[in-house]
Design an enzyme around this catalytic site. Sequence first.
Site, short mmCIF file in Angstrom:
data_model
loop_
_atom_site.label_atom_id
_atom_site.label_comp_id
_atom_site.label_asym_id
_atom_site.label_seq_id
_atom_site.Cartn_x
_atom_site.Cartn_y
_atom_site.Cartn_z
N GLY A 52 -10.20 -7.21 8.06
CA GLY A 52 -9.13 -6.50 8.75
C GLY A 52 -8.89 -7.07 10.13
O GLY A 52 -8.02 -7.92 10.34
N GLN A 66 0.84 -1.21 0.00
CA GLN A 66 0.00 0.00 0.00
C GLN A 66 0.87 1.25 0.00
O GLN A 66 1.77 1.38 0.82
CB GLN A 66 -0.90 -0.03 1.24
CG GLN A 66 -2.09 0.88 1.11
CD GLN A 66 -3.01 0.79 2.30
OE1 GLN A 66 -2.56 0.80 3.45
NE2 GLN A 66 -4.30 0.73 2.04
N ARG A 83 -7.81 2.28 -3.11
CA ARG A 83 -8.71 2.12 -1.96
C ARG A 83 -9.47 3.42 -1.67
O ARG A 83 -8.85 4.49 -1.63
CB ARG A 83 -7.91 1.70 -0.73
CG ARG A 83 -8.82 1.39 0.44
CD ARG A 83 -8.10 0.74 1.62
NE ARG A 83 -9.05 -0.15 2.27
CZ ARG A 83 -9.08 -0.42 3.57
NH1 ARG A 83 -8.18 0.08 4.38
NH2 ARG A 83 -10.00 -1.20 4.08
N GLY A 126 -16.45 -4.26 8.68
CA GLY A 126 -17.48 -4.88 9.51
C GLY A 126 -18.06 -6.16 8.95
O GLY A 126 -19.14 -6.58 9.37
N TYR A 136 -6.67 10.13 4.64
CA TYR A 136 -5.28 10.49 4.38
C TYR A 136 -5.21 11.39 3.14
O TYR A 136 -6.23 11.82 2.60
CB TYR A 136 -4.42 9.22 4.28
CG TYR A 136 -4.45 8.45 5.59
CD1 TYR A 136 -3.97 9.04 6.76
CD2 TYR A 136 -5.02 7.18 5.68
CE1 TYR A 136 -4.03 8.37 7.98
CE2 TYR A 136 -5.08 6.51 6.90
CZ TYR A 136 -4.59 7.11 8.05
OH TYR A 136 -4.66 6.46 9.26
N GLY A 168 -6.34 5.77 -1.13
CA GLY A 168 -7.16 6.98 -1.30
C GLY A 168 -8.25 7.06 -0.26
O GLY A 168 -9.24 7.77 -0.45
N ALA A 169 -8.07 6.34 0.88
CA ALA A 169 -9.16 6.19 1.85
C ALA A 169 -8.79 6.77 3.21
O ALA A 169 -7.73 7.36 3.41
CB ALA A 169 -9.49 4.70 2.00
#
Length: 289
Positions: free
Chosen positions: A238, A21, A148, A217, A101, A97-98
Amino acid sequence: VRSWRAVVDAVHRAGAPIFLQLWHVGRVSHPDFHDGELPVAPSPIAAQGLIRTPHGRKPFVAPRALEPASFRASSSSSARARRTRSKPASTGVEIHGANGYLLDQFVEDGTNQRTDGYGGSIANRMRLPLEVTDAVTQVWGPDRVGYRISPNGKANSMSDSNPAALFTALASALSERGLAYLHVRETISGPLAVPEEQRLTGRIRELFRGRLLVNGGYDLDSGTAAVGSGLADAVVYGTLFLANPDLPRRFRERAPLNEPDPATFYDGEEKGYVDYPTLAESLARGGGS
Ligand SMILES: Cc1cc2nc3c(=O)[nH]c(=O)nc-3n(C[C@H](O)[C@H](O)[C@H](O)COP(=O)(O)O)c2cc1C
């Protein structure tokens, strides 16, 4: 470097690809990490709350607005990526891109109040992320690049006045680039859950022609349903993977899961990262899960 290699080699030996990443945190930083200089962002707007620094938790500061010239300077990183590609260890890269940040700060208007060509309209706010994407795909080839996003995500004080218009436009623009995948974090359960009527993943699925990964989730049943219904090609786990090093086996056997311990997230060293037991270890210890 040796441990990094060991992880990549182990993943490759297991027959799986691995994507590195690429990210820049933008304003989610602190002068303590930059020799006293301000962190950079699209606009000088501070995130709310505290950030972990080497000297304890401190309030976020208002960042310095990036000058367009610094965007060009940072394109030398593509030369670094070119060298990275020649290394056998990595299979691809995911552009982050999430999660509030830097690239997310550019697209969302709660953090981007620029009046130049990188702010204002959705097309302008997407400009830097798409320039980054084009630079990275030139080096790696689009089939080895993922992206992302986190539509409706509130992490790091993010907000946008029209997430539906923004993230559908971004999904369409990324679709045109023929990427390996789009990775959408839009949480479906727990305290961060996005209300069902606001969720954009379904619309993004229709607009993005490549593979779609979903995250946020999911458990075994909701993940299976997401793939079964055609909402996604794959589900990203995750915290369940963090707490269950043998998650695929546990899913296959519908075995009990270790509970992730949020107290060990982000901070510290190995604890909470490499010490959750596998099912076999738990059984050997005579425990349940
Ligand atoms: C300890 C920890 C570290 C994380 N690091 C990253 C990261 O480096 N990059 C990223 O995009 N997301 C990161 N995340 C977010 C996860 O990728 C994921 O989006 C989040 O945990 C929600 O998925 P889940 O409900 O399956 O846990 C991290 C999450 C945790 C708990």
